[in-house]
Design a protein around this motif. Structure first.
Motif, PDB file in Angstrom:
ATOM      1  N   GLY A   1      17.230  50.179  14.839  1.00 19.07           N
ATOM      2  CA  GLY A   1      15.872  50.711  14.850  1.00 19.07           C
ATOM      3  C   GLY A   1      14.852  49.799  14.200  1.00 19.07           C
ATOM      4  O   GLY A   1      13.682  50.182  14.075  1.00 19.07           O
ATOM      5  N   VAL A   2      15.278  48.613  13.792  1.00 24.53           N
ATOM      6  CA  VAL A   2      14.386  47.642  13.144  1.00 24.53           C
ATOM      7  C   VAL A   2      14.392  46.316  13.915  1.00 24.53           C
ATOM      8  O   VAL A   2      13.341  45.727  14.179  1.00 24.53           O
ATOM      9  CB  VAL A   2      14.797  47.412  11.678  1.00 24.53           C
ATOM     10  N   THR A   3      15.572  45.843  14.257  1.00 26.15           N
ATOM     11  CA  THR A   3      15.729  44.581  14.969  1.00 26.15           C
ATOM     12  C   THR A   3      15.247  44.725  16.412  1.00 26.15           C
ATOM     13  O   THR A   3      15.641  45.658  17.123  1.00 26.15           O
ATOM     14  CB  THR A   3      17.200  44.139  14.975  1.00 26.15           C
ATOM     15  N   HIS A   4      14.406  43.786  16.841  1.00 27.12           N
ATOM     16  CA  HIS A   4      13.910  43.799  18.221  1.00 27.12           C
ATOM     17  C   HIS A   4      14.859  43.023  19.130  1.00 27.12           C
ATOM     18  O   HIS A   4      15.419  41.994  18.742  1.00 27.12           O
ATOM     19  CB  HIS A   4      12.516  43.167  18.290  1.00 27.12           C
ATOM     20  N   TYR A   5      14.994  43.506  20.351  1.00 27.32           N
ATOM     21  CA  TYR A   5      15.823  42.853  21.363  1.00 27.32           C
ATOM     22  C   TYR A   5      14.947  42.485  22.559  1.00 27.32           C
ATOM     23  O   TYR A   5      14.102  43.279  22.990  1.00 27.32           O
ATOM     24  CB  TYR A   5      16.984  43.755  21.777  1.00 27.32           C
ATOM     25  N   TYR A   6      15.194  41.269  23.075  1.00 24.59           N
ATOM     26  CA  TYR A   6      14.329  40.707  24.108  1.00 24.59           C
ATOM     27  C   TYR A   6      15.135  40.346  25.358  1.00 24.59           C
ATOM     28  O   TYR A   6      16.326  40.028  25.287  1.00 24.59           O
ATOM     29  CB  TYR A   6      13.652  39.429  23.598  1.00 24.59           C
ATOM     30  N   HIS A   7      14.443  40.381  26.491  1.00 24.61           N
ATOM     31  CA  HIS A   7      14.947  39.805  27.728  1.00 24.61           C
ATOM     32  C   HIS A   7      13.924  38.763  28.175  1.00 24.61           C
ATOM     33  O   HIS A   7      12.912  38.546  27.508  1.00 24.61           O
ATOM     34  CB  HIS A   7      15.167  40.897  28.768  1.00 24.61           C
ATOM     35  N   GLN A   8      14.195  38.120  29.296  1.00 22.71           N
ATOM     36  CA  GLN A   8      13.304  37.048  29.745  1.00 22.71           C
ATOM     37  C   GLN A   8      12.858  37.293  31.181  1.00 22.71           C
ATOM     38  O   GLN A   8      13.663  37.664  32.038  1.00 22.71           O
ATOM     39  CB  GLN A   8      14.009  35.690  29.645  1.00 22.71           C
ATOM     40  N   GLY A   9      11.577  37.075  31.411  1.00 26.56           N
ATOM     41  CA  GLY A   9      11.038  37.180  32.751  1.00 26.56           C
ATOM     42  C   GLY A   9      11.185  35.865  33.505  1.00 26.56           C
ATOM     43  O   GLY A   9      11.741  34.889  32.989  1.00 26.56           O
ATOM     44  N   PRO A  10      10.681  35.798  34.729  1.00 25.90           N
ATOM     45  CA  PRO A  10      10.794  34.564  35.519  1.00 25.90           C
ATOM     46  C   PRO A  10      10.002  33.417  34.912  1.00 25.90           C
ATOM     47  O   PRO A  10       8.939  33.620  34.332  1.00 25.90           O
ATOM     48  CB  PRO A  10      10.235  34.973  36.887  1.00 25.90           C
ATOM     49  N   VAL A  11      10.547  32.210  35.053  1.00 24.32           N
ATOM     50  CA  VAL A  11       9.903  30.989  34.557  1.00 24.32           C
ATOM     51  C   VAL A  11       9.473  30.181  35.771  1.00 24.32           C
ATOM     52  O   VAL A  11      10.317  29.696  36.536  1.00 24.32           O
ATOM     53  CB  VAL A  11      10.866  30.176  33.672  1.00 24.32           C
ATOM     54  N   PHE A  12       8.172  30.023  35.951  1.00 25.88           N
ATOM     55  CA  PHE A  12       7.641  29.423  37.169  1.00 25.88           C
ATOM     56  C   PHE A  12       7.387  27.926  37.060  1.00 25.88           C
ATOM     57  O   PHE A  12       7.175  27.262  38.070  1.00 25.88           O
ATOM     58  CB  PHE A  12       6.342  30.135  37.575  1.00 25.88           C
ATOM     59  N   GLU A  13       7.374  27.381  35.853  1.00 29.97           N
ATOM     60  CA  GLU A  13       7.144  25.957  35.675  1.00 29.97           C
ATOM     61  C   GLU A  13       8.321  25.330  34.940  1.00 29.97           C
ATOM     62  O   GLU A  13       8.843  25.896  33.985  1.00 29.97           O
ATOM     63  CB  GLU A  13       5.843  25.713  34.893  1.00 29.97           C
ATOM     64  N   GLY A  14       8.731  24.133  35.393  1.00 29.58           N
ATOM     65  CA  GLY A  14       9.875  23.475  34.790  1.00 29.58           C
ATOM     66  C   GLY A  14      11.177  24.081  35.277  1.00 29.58           C
ATOM     67  O   GLY A  14      11.259  24.643  36.377  1.00 29.58           O
ATOM     68  N   ASP A  15      12.193  23.992  34.437  1.00 28.63           N
ATOM     69  CA  ASP A  15      13.511  24.526  34.776  1.00 28.63           C
ATOM     70  C   ASP A  15      13.451  26.044  34.820  1.00 28.63           C
ATOM     71  O   ASP A  15      13.181  26.699  33.807  1.00 28.63           O
ATOM     72  CB  ASP A  15      14.522  24.056  33.726  1.00 28.63           C
ATOM     73  N   LYS A  16      13.711  26.626  35.975  1.00 26.67           N
ATOM     74  CA  LYS A  16      13.594  28.082  36.113  1.00 26.67           C
ATOM     75  C   LYS A  16      14.607  28.837  35.263  1.00 26.67           C
ATOM     76  O   LYS A  16      14.409  30.018  34.964  1.00 26.67           O
ATOM     77  CB  LYS A  16      13.736  28.496  37.579  1.00 26.67           C
ATOM     78  N   TRP A  17      15.675  28.151  34.838  1.00 28.43           N
ATOM     79  CA  TRP A  17      16.676  28.813  33.989  1.00 28.43           C
ATOM     80  C   TRP A  17      16.308  28.732  32.516  1.00 28.43           C
ATOM     81  O   TRP A  17      16.825  29.482  31.706  1.00 28.43           O
ATOM     82  CB  TRP A  17      18.059  28.198  34.221  1.00 28.43           C
ATOM     83  N   ASP A  18      15.447  27.795  32.154  1.00 33.71           N
ATOM     84  CA  ASP A  18      14.923  27.665  30.785  1.00 33.71           C
ATOM     85  C   ASP A  18      16.020  27.804  29.725  1.00 33.71           C
ATOM     86  O   ASP A  18      16.005  28.740  28.907  1.00 33.71           O
ATOM     87  CB  ASP A  18      13.828  28.717  30.553  1.00 33.71           C
ATOM     88  N   PRO A  19      16.976  26.890  29.690  1.00 33.34           N
ATOM     89  CA  PRO A  19      18.094  26.998  28.741  1.00 33.34           C
ATOM     90  C   PRO A  19      17.670  27.062  27.272  1.00 33.34           C
ATOM     91  O   PRO A  19      18.389  27.637  26.445  1.00 33.34           O
ATOM     92  CB  PRO A  19      18.918  25.727  29.016  1.00 33.34           C
ATOM     93  N   GLU A  20      16.513  26.497  26.941  1.00 34.35           N
ATOM     94  CA  GLU A  20      16.060  26.490  25.549  1.00 34.35           C
ATOM     95  C   GLU A  20      15.322  27.769  25.156  1.00 34.35           C
ATOM     96  O   GLU A  20      14.903  27.912  23.993  1.00 34.35           O
ATOM     97  CB  GLU A  20      15.147  25.282  25.304  1.00 34.35           C
ATOM     98  N   GLU A  21      15.147  28.685  26.097  1.00 31.00           N
ATOM     99  CA  GLU A  21      14.463  29.957  25.832  1.00 31.00           C
ATOM    100  C   GLU A  21      13.096  29.725  25.185  1.00 31.00           C
ATOM    101  O   GLU A  21      12.881  29.991  24.005  1.00 31.00           O
ATOM    102  CB  GLU A  21      15.324  30.862  24.946  1.00 31.00           C
ATOM    103  N   THR A  22      12.162  29.254  26.000  1.00 26.49           N
ATOM    104  CA  THR A  22      10.861  28.874  25.458  1.00 26.49           C
ATOM    105  C   THR A  22       9.714  29.794  25.872  1.00 26.49           C
ATOM    106  O   THR A  22       8.645  29.742  25.252  1.00 26.49           O
ATOM    107  CB  THR A  22      10.507  27.447  25.926  1.00 26.49           C
ATOM    108  N   THR A  23       9.894  30.651  26.900  1.00 27.29           N
ATOM    109  CA  THR A  23       8.725  31.351  27.417  1.00 27.29           C
ATOM    110  C   THR A  23       9.064  32.682  28.087  1.00 27.29           C
ATOM    111  O   THR A  23      10.220  32.934  28.432  1.00 27.29           O
ATOM    112  CB  THR A  23       7.987  30.451  28.442  1.00 27.29           C
TER     113      THR A  23
END
Length: 279
Positions: A66-88
């Motif tokens: 109930g305190v820690t936030h959990y995230y997912h990732q949307g589509p990455v349209f520029e650069g590597d679409k898989w975004d291995p470094e999790e930047t955006t």
């Protein structure tokens, strides 16, 4: 005839309102789950139970604090679409708490290798997961949870609502409780490259040609199904309710009300125009 022209738009407006209410009813917070195990024929129910969020919190292990936030990732349209470094394009799903899909599956006899688990929303949208992703998940994926509580609103993006469902108004919602091992900032993100590395291709989600784990976070979940021997239905299609055999045979049951809304709206506009011309 003039009386009929005058009344017709109001009749269509009433039908339009009814149709919109039907759609809204499907898109609402859920508070209980139907958990069911289905035989290899894809239809016969072997075991089933229904539990609500209060029972799950009291009787099953709880994911999240109930305190820690959990995230997912949307589509990455520029650069590597898989975004291995999790930047955006992170999708904050809130400071959620929930129940592991594995613990829910155990209520109806559990899952064996080769079986698949469907998580289904009230509007028929569904996703399927293999045994290993539910029972032995990679830490970068984390347990797959169905969340019924959100302790804090998201920092940006979609509003979730806080507290238990239905105040948590995007719940019950599927969230991957990923660890923070692949994120440089220590965030708990189930990123697109994490999906590439942990989910079979058949379970991965894409927005057009762009991977997006955000599309896996199903809202308004009302059912968990264990398909013995795997799910053999059409993936990506809407799944009907098991309580309505007629709906199960329908390819796209949830789109019908939306089509009806559009049709009635068009008819209403045309009828109104005709009425005005005849005035």
């Amino acid at each position: 005839m003039k009386i009929m022209r005058t009344r017709l738009p109001w009749v269509l407006l009433a039908l339009l309102c009814v149709s919109m209410l039907a759609v809204a009813a499907a898109a609402a917070p859920t508070t209980e789950l139907h958990v069911v195990k289905i035989a290899p024929d894809g239809q016969t129910i072997l075991e089933e139970t229904t539990v609500d969020y209060r029972w799950m919190e009291a009787n099953l292990p709880v994911l999240g604090d109930g305190v820690t936030h959990y995230y997912h990732q949307g589509p990455v349209f520029e650069g590597d679409k898989w975004d291995p470094e999790e930047t955006t394009n992170f999708k904050d799903r809130g400071a959620v708490k929930g129940t592991d899909v594995r613990d829910l599956a155990e209520l109806v006899g559990g899952v064996e290798p080769g079986d698949e688990i469907m998580v289904r929303a009230a509007d028929g949208y569904h996703v399927e997961f293999a045994y290993q992703n539910v029972y032995t998940p990679d830490p970068r994926q984390g347990p797959i949870g169905i969340c019924w509580y959100n302790g804090a609103e998201t920092g940006a993006g979609e509003r979730q609502g806080c507290g238990y469902v239905p105040d948590y108004y995007t719940g019950m919602r599927l969230v991957f409780f990923a660890d923070n091992s692949t994120n440089a900032d220590g965030l708990h993100i189930y990123g697109n490259w994490d999906m590439h590395e942990t989910l079979p291709e058949s379970a991965q989600h894409f927005y057009d040609l762009y991977p997006s784990t955000g599309g896996l976070t199903v809202k308004w979940i009302d059912e968990v199904r264990v398909y013995t021997g795997g799910f053999h239905g059409e993936r990506g299609a809407l799944a009907g309710s098991l309580d309505d055999p007629a709906a199960e045979a329908t390819t796209d049951p949830a789109k019908a009300p939306l089509s009806l809304v559009a049709t009635l709206a068009a008819a209403l506009g045309a009828a109104t125009l005709r009425a005005r011309r005849g005035a």
